[in-house]
Design a protein around this motif. Structure first.
Motif, short mmCIF file in Angstrom:
data_model
loop_
_atom_site.label_atom_id
_atom_site.label_comp_id
_atom_site.label_asym_id
_atom_site.label_seq_id
_atom_site.Cartn_x
_atom_site.Cartn_y
_atom_site.Cartn_z
N THR A 7 16.79 18.38 40.47
CA THR A 7 17.89 18.60 39.55
C THR A 7 17.65 17.79 38.28
OG1 THR A 7 19.16 16.81 40.58
CG2 THR A 7 19.55 19.05 41.40
N SER A 8 18.25 18.24 37.20
CA SER A 8 18.10 17.54 35.93
C SER A 8 18.91 16.25 35.93
CB SER A 8 18.53 18.44 34.77
OG SER A 8 19.89 18.81 34.92
N ALA A 9 18.38 15.26 35.25
CA ALA A 9 19.06 13.97 35.14
C ALA A 9 18.59 13.28 33.88
CB ALA A 9 18.78 13.10 36.37
N LEU A 10 19.37 12.32 33.42
CA LEU A 10 18.98 11.56 32.24
C LEU A 10 17.69 10.79 32.51
CD1 LEU A 10 22.49 10.18 31.16
CD2 LEU A 10 21.25 12.15 30.22
N ASP A 11 16.94 10.52 31.45
CA ASP A 11 15.64 9.87 31.60
C ASP A 11 15.75 8.51 32.27
OD1 ASP A 11 14.45 12.05 30.44
OD2 ASP A 11 14.30 11.14 28.44
N ASP A 12 16.76 7.73 31.87
CA ASP A 12 16.87 6.39 32.46
C ASP A 12 17.21 6.47 33.94
OD1 ASP A 12 19.37 7.44 32.01
OD2 ASP A 12 20.29 5.54 31.45
N ARG A 13 17.99 7.49 34.33
CA ARG A 13 18.31 7.66 35.74
C ARG A 13 17.08 8.12 36.53
NH1 ARG A 13 22.62 11.95 38.45
NH2 ARG A 13 22.46 11.15 40.59
#
Length: 255
Positions: A137-143
């Motif tokens: 799934t897509s997630a923010l880069d830092d996550r």
């Protein structure tokens, strides 16, 4: 275009191919059997570097070897825990990876960061920091970075992700050897042993050997039964659990 013209076009490519060194790798065990007493195994990866014309390069640039043993990929769910009320740890955020290697070990003659730039390491996935993990799934880069580091750290502590700089020995610039330890908790399946020849910041040659890790004896029978007859296997497991529990209770009452 005639044959003569085609030969003229292919000649530079053939000459370039012949001017590159070739790897001749092998591994001490092509098949690793896991039985009830299996406590791990040491794989010896060795081979030779064949240079064009049989002569070592005249310059003083060192030749390096990187060996990667990689297990079959698997889907992994990583959960992040947080403390609730300062007392209880509970599951919080989570992230699933589609294709993370179940086992990954890399050994090199020198630290990989000193051999190749970051882009080249990422292309060949050389080093734990260069693994290309694929979030489902897509997630923010830092996550994504936080969960990727967490996954690598968990695998490293379990002995399933290993990085050993300086573990490859090269003799006379031709022969090389390295030992990679397969832990007792290793998953079964088809593994690959990849050898990379590195020189002057470039990967000059790559060679691969397959390794099969499988269960043997009673463990293999149990694993196959669980895969082929899941319902029957589950019923037998429940019956055995009840029987052992009843037997233990009976013995406790008598003695």
């Amino acid at each position: 275009m005639g044959k003569a013209g085609l030969a003229l076009l292919l000649a530079p490519l053939l000459i370039a191919a012949e001017s590159k060194p070739v790897l001749v790798p092998d591994v001490s065990q092509r098949n690793v059997e896991i039985v009830y007493s299996f406590t791990g195994a040491d794989l010896l990866l060795f081979g030779a570097i064949l240079y064009p014309g049989g002569r070592l390069p005249d310059d003083d640039k060192p030749t390096d070897i990187v060996v990667v043993v990689k297990g079959p990929t698997q889907s992994i769910l990583v959960r992040e825990k947080e403390k609730l009320g300062g007392l209880i740890w509970v599951n919080a955020a989570r992230l699933r990876y589609r294709s993370a290697p179940s086992f990954y070990a890399v050994a090199s003659s020198r630290p990989i960061a000193s051999l190749l730039d970051e882009r080249t390491r990422a292309i060949y996935e050389l080093g734990l920091d260069s693994l290309q993990l694929s979030p489902a799934t897509s997630a923010l880069d830092d996550r994504q970075d936080r969960f990727a580091h967490g996954l690598v750290d968990l695998k490293r502590r379990a002995g399933l992700y290993v990085e050993k700089p300086g573990a490859v020995e090269i003799t006379d610039g031709v022969l090389y050897r390295a030992v990679v330890t397969i832990p007792a908790r290793v998953p079964v399946g088809r593994f690959t042993a990849e050898t990379f020849l590195v020189r002057d910041g470039h990967v000059l040659a790559v060679a691969t050997r397959d390794i099969e890790i499988r269960k043997s004896g009673f463990e293999r029978f149990v694993a196959r039964s669980a895969e082929r007859n899941a319902v029957l296997y589950g019923l037998v497991a429940v019956v055995l659990s009840v029987a052992f529990g009843w037997g233990a209770g009976l013995i406790a009452r008598r003695f």
